[in-house]
Design an enzyme around this catalytic site. Structure first.
Site, PDB file in Angstrom:
ATOM      1  N   TYR A 177      59.920  41.920 -15.913  1.00 46.11           N
ATOM      2  CA  TYR A 177      58.836  41.753 -17.177  1.00 46.11           C
ATOM      3  C   TYR A 177      57.282  41.841 -17.095  1.00 46.11           C
ATOM      4  O   TYR A 177      56.616  41.967 -17.908  1.00 46.11           O
ATOM      5  CB  TYR A 177      59.327  40.564 -18.081  1.00 46.11           C
ATOM      6  N   ARG A 181      52.924  32.481  -4.690  1.00 41.71           N
ATOM      7  CA  ARG A 181      51.923  33.010  -3.498  1.00 41.71           C
ATOM      8  C   ARG A 181      51.609  31.929  -2.828  1.00 41.71           C
ATOM      9  O   ARG A 181      51.197  30.799  -3.390  1.00 41.71           O
ATOM     10  CB  ARG A 181      50.839  33.530  -4.170  1.00 41.71           C
ATOM     11  N   TYR A 210      48.172  50.092 -21.128  1.00 43.47           N
ATOM     12  CA  TYR A 210      49.313  49.142 -21.684  1.00 43.47           C
ATOM     13  C   TYR A 210      50.006  50.300 -22.546  1.00 43.47           C
ATOM     14  O   TYR A 210      49.565  51.281 -23.131  1.00 43.47           O
ATOM     15  CB  TYR A 210      48.599  48.229 -22.469  1.00 43.47           C
ATOM     16  N   ASN A 247      54.566  30.383 -11.093  1.00 43.94           N
ATOM     17  CA  ASN A 247      53.569  29.379 -11.818  1.00 43.94           C
ATOM     18  C   ASN A 247      52.916  30.098 -12.929  1.00 43.94           C
ATOM     19  O   ASN A 247      51.918  29.748 -13.462  1.00 43.94           O
ATOM     20  CB  ASN A 247      52.242  28.981 -10.625  1.00 43.94           C
TER      21      ASN A 247
HETATM   22  N1  LIG Z   1      57.337  42.110 -20.651  1.00 44.84           N
HETATM   23  C1  LIG Z   1      56.911  41.046 -21.438  1.00 44.84           C
HETATM   24  O1  LIG Z   1      57.231  41.107 -22.747  1.00 44.84           O
HETATM   25  C2  LIG Z   1      55.942  40.287 -21.112  1.00 44.84           C
HETATM   26  C3  LIG Z   1      55.576  39.003 -21.888  1.00 44.84           C
HETATM   27  C4  LIG Z   1      54.680  37.939 -21.259  1.00 44.84           C
HETATM   28  C5  LIG Z   1      54.047  38.349 -20.176  1.00 44.84           C
HETATM   29  N2  LIG Z   1      54.456  39.625 -19.268  1.00 44.84           N
HETATM   30  C6  LIG Z   1      53.808  39.812 -18.348  1.00 44.84           C
HETATM   31  O2  LIG Z   1      54.147  38.826 -17.397  1.00 44.84           O
HETATM   32  C7  LIG Z   1      53.138  38.669 -16.419  1.00 44.84           C
HETATM   33  C8  LIG Z   1      52.629  37.118 -16.216  1.00 44.84           C
HETATM   34  O3  LIG Z   1      52.170  36.791 -17.475  1.00 44.84           O
HETATM   35  P1  LIG Z   1      51.431  35.514 -17.737  1.00 44.84           P
HETATM   36  O4  LIG Z   1      50.584  35.582 -18.906  1.00 44.84           O
HETATM   37  O5  LIG Z   1      52.550  34.443 -17.683  1.00 44.84           O
HETATM   38  O6  LIG Z   1      50.448  35.439 -16.415  1.00 44.84           O
HETATM   39  P2  LIG Z   1      49.439  34.370 -16.125  1.00 44.84           P
HETATM   40  O7  LIG Z   1      49.871  33.030 -16.609  1.00 44.84           O
HETATM   41  O8  LIG Z   1      48.090  34.652 -16.204  1.00 44.84           O
HETATM   42  O9  LIG Z   1      49.976  34.113 -14.319  1.00 44.84           O
HETATM   43  C9  LIG Z   1      49.779  35.420 -13.606  1.00 44.84           C
HETATM   44  C10 LIG Z   1      50.821  35.235 -12.569  1.00 44.84           C
HETATM   45  O10 LIG Z   1      50.609  36.364 -11.743  1.00 44.84           O
HETATM   46  C11 LIG Z   1      50.463  35.972 -10.265  1.00 44.84           C
HETATM   47  N3  LIG Z   1      49.561  37.158  -9.649  1.00 44.84           N
HETATM   48  C12 LIG Z   1      48.698  37.612  -9.903  1.00 44.84           C
HETATM   49  N4  LIG Z   1      48.118  38.543  -9.059  1.00 44.84           N
HETATM   50  C13 LIG Z   1      49.253  38.587  -8.235  1.00 44.84           C
HETATM   51  C14 LIG Z   1      49.627  39.505  -7.168  1.00 44.84           C
HETATM   52  N5  LIG Z   1      48.549  40.444  -6.854  1.00 44.84           N
HETATM   53  N6  LIG Z   1      50.854  39.280  -6.387  1.00 44.84           N
HETATM   54  C15 LIG Z   1      51.658  38.480  -7.109  1.00 44.84           C
HETATM   55  N7  LIG Z   1      51.477  37.509  -7.967  1.00 44.84           N
HETATM   56  C16 LIG Z   1      50.282  37.771  -8.376  1.00 44.84           C
HETATM   57  C17 LIG Z   1      49.676  34.781 -10.440  1.00 44.84           C
HETATM   58  O11 LIG Z   1      49.991  33.898  -9.136  1.00 44.84           O
HETATM   59  P3  LIG Z   1      48.566  33.159  -8.434  1.00 44.84           P
HETATM   60  O12 LIG Z   1      48.673  31.766  -9.160  1.00 44.84           O
HETATM   61  O13 LIG Z   1      49.113  33.153  -7.130  1.00 44.84           O
HETATM   62  O14 LIG Z   1      47.399  34.113  -8.645  1.00 44.84           O
HETATM   63  C18 LIG Z   1      50.348  34.046 -11.507  1.00 44.84           C
HETATM   64  O15 LIG Z   1      51.557  33.367 -11.127  1.00 44.84           O
HETATM   65  C19 LIG Z   1      52.015  39.506 -16.704  1.00 44.84           C
HETATM   66  O16 LIG Z   1      52.344  40.866 -15.621  1.00 44.84           O
HETATM   67  C20 LIG Z   1      52.170  40.125 -18.255  1.00 44.84           C
HETATM   68  O17 LIG Z   1      51.640  41.022 -18.402  1.00 44.84           O
HETATM   69  C21 LIG Z   1      55.523  40.591 -19.831  1.00 44.84           C
END
Ligand SMILES: NC(=O)c1ccc[n+]([C@@H]2O[C@H](COP(=O)([O-])OP(=O)(O)OC[C@H]3O[C@@H](n4cnc5c(N)ncnc54)[C@H](OP(=O)(O)O)[C@@H]3O)[C@@H](O)[C@H]2O)c1
Length: 362
Positions: free
Chosen positions: A275, A202, A78, A179
């Site tokens: 993001y 997905r 990270y 989602n």
């Molecule tokens: N940049 C920022 O400031 C910021 C802030 C918040 C979050 N984020 C990032 O945003 C992302 C989502 O975070 P979250 O907490 O919202 O996630 P989350 O609720 O844990 O959900 C994960 C998501 O990623 C999908 N996913 C997992 N593996 C995948 C793959 N190999 N290919 C395609 N989709 C996949 C999942 O889909 P399935 O249900 O199909 O498994 C689900 O939609 C993460 O990368 C996190 O680090 C970034």
């Protein structure tokens, strides 16, 4: 202090008490970077209950999520990592006031809900004595899970929807990872802004699981929900653009080929905001689209936004609390695990297709 211990033992906030002057506390520490299974350790210790000063508060964990960024920190992958190990980690969490000096500088009282303000302060701990001004206070009448998960994903959704040019009613945005926690918040906030959202998910292994996912997203207000494969069909998108405008803003949670495909659907002069990188694959832009549509591709990192906009954080939290109170912003499905059972919690948090946020609790 005796008064405090009596109150603690009489209430739902009761704690494992070892002596008249200590409580049993636990914290989840990162001891080395690497696999989640071997890198964490639970440290249980006796927290001394000295008399609290006017700028001190004793807090107890309500719940703290395990987010993808936390997993990346454990793996050492990270952008911001603890300055030294071992370190208590956990990017967000909700705490309640167990005790506070009655003359405290912030006017806090027992039972108030607090969100940690300091970046990098580990939330995976059951109790702590901290400075009163190390927290943002939020109403303790809000939905619990919505409050626990407010500081990262809804805040990201909120900022991305507001900081990428003014969005007019009935304009369209498109997002993958629809989602995800962020995606669910985008669906709900965009609906309250009268925007169209094209949601990409997905494909599930069974039709029943797919229908369940679609029904869940519909219950949040999503109208246009497609799998990655469906959106590659020109006939489908041809019809879709007769119903709604082409997207002028895209949110990328995934990276890889799915995002290359998503970019093809964008309108001229559109902006792609990346993001997340859940697929761990690089982002490839179609050169012709990039040139001829004059696409703008930017990144968003909430940590940077908070550092650069510290003065706007309280107002953003207040706006999110309002959305929760109005019922506009519902929390993701959550599954609670005791911090002592963290191994099971992490196993669950890393499983694919779970569609629930895993929370650590006392
Ligand atoms: N940049 C920022 O400031 C910021 C802030 C918040 C979050 N984020 C990032 O945003 C992302 C989502 O975070 P979250 O907490 O919202 O996630 P989350 O609720 O844990 O959900 C994960 C998501 O990623 C999908 N996913 C997992 N593996 C995948 C793959 N190999 N290919 C395609 N989709 C996949 C999942 O889909 P399935 O249900 O199909 O498994 C689900 O939609 C993460 O990368 C996190 O680090 C970034």
């Amino acid at each position: 202090m005796n008064r405090l211990l009596k109150r603690i033992s009489n209430s739902h906030l009761a704690l494992p008490r070892r002596s008249a002057h200590t409580i049993q506390a636990s914290e989840l520490r990162l001891k080395k970077y690497g696999d989640v299974e071997t890198s964490l350790e639970l440290n249980t210790y006796e927290l001394k209950l000295n008399k609290l000063s006017e700028n001190q508060v004793l807090v107890r964990l309500v719940a703290a999520p395990i987010n993808p960024a936390d997993i990346n920190i454990i793996q050492g992958k990270y952008a911001s990592l603890p300055s030294e190990l071992p370190a208590v980690i956990g990017n967000e969490g909700l705490f309640e006031v167990l005790d506070v000096n009655e003359n405290n500088v912030r006017g806090l009282k027992r039972g108030d809900w607090l969100l940690p303000a300091r970046l990098g302060w580990g939330a995976w701990r059951t109790h702590s004595i901290e400075k009163c001004d190390s927290f943002y206070k939020i109403p303790n009448t809000l939905n619990k899970h919505a409050s626990v998960t407010l500081m990262v994903n809804p805040m990201t959704a909120y900022r991305m929807l507001r900081d990428n040019g003014e969005l007019k009613t009935h304009e369209t945005i498109i997002q993958n990872g629809a989602n995800s926690g962020v995606g669910q918040a985008v669906i709900q906030m965009a609906r309250s802004m009268n925007l169209n959202v094209v949601n990409i998910v997905r494909r599930r292994e069974s039709a029943a699981a797919q229908n369940e996912l679609v029904a869940y997203l519909r219950s949040l207000g999503a109208e246009h929900i497609y799998t990655e494969e469906e959106l590659r069909k020109p006939a489908l998108t041809h019809d879709l653009w007769k119903q709604i405008a082409r997207p002028r803003l895209a949110f990328n949670c995934v990276g890889g080929k799915q995002t290359t495909d998503m970019i093809r659907l964008l309108d001229n002069e559109a902006t792609l905001v990346t993001y997340g990188g859940m697929s761990r694959l690089p982002l490839t832009l179609n050169t012709a689209d990039f040139i001829f549509k004059n696409l703008k591709c930017v990144g968003f990192w909430l940590t940077r936004w908070k550092l650069q906009n510290a003065d706007k954080v309280p107002a953003t939290i207040a706006a999110l609390c309002d959305l929760i109170e109005q019922g506009t912003l519902r929390p993701p499905k959550c599954e609670e695990f005791s911090i002592g059972d963290y191994q099971s919690a992490f196993k669950r948090a890393q499983a694919p297709f779970v569609n629930a946020k895993v929370l650590l609790t006392c």
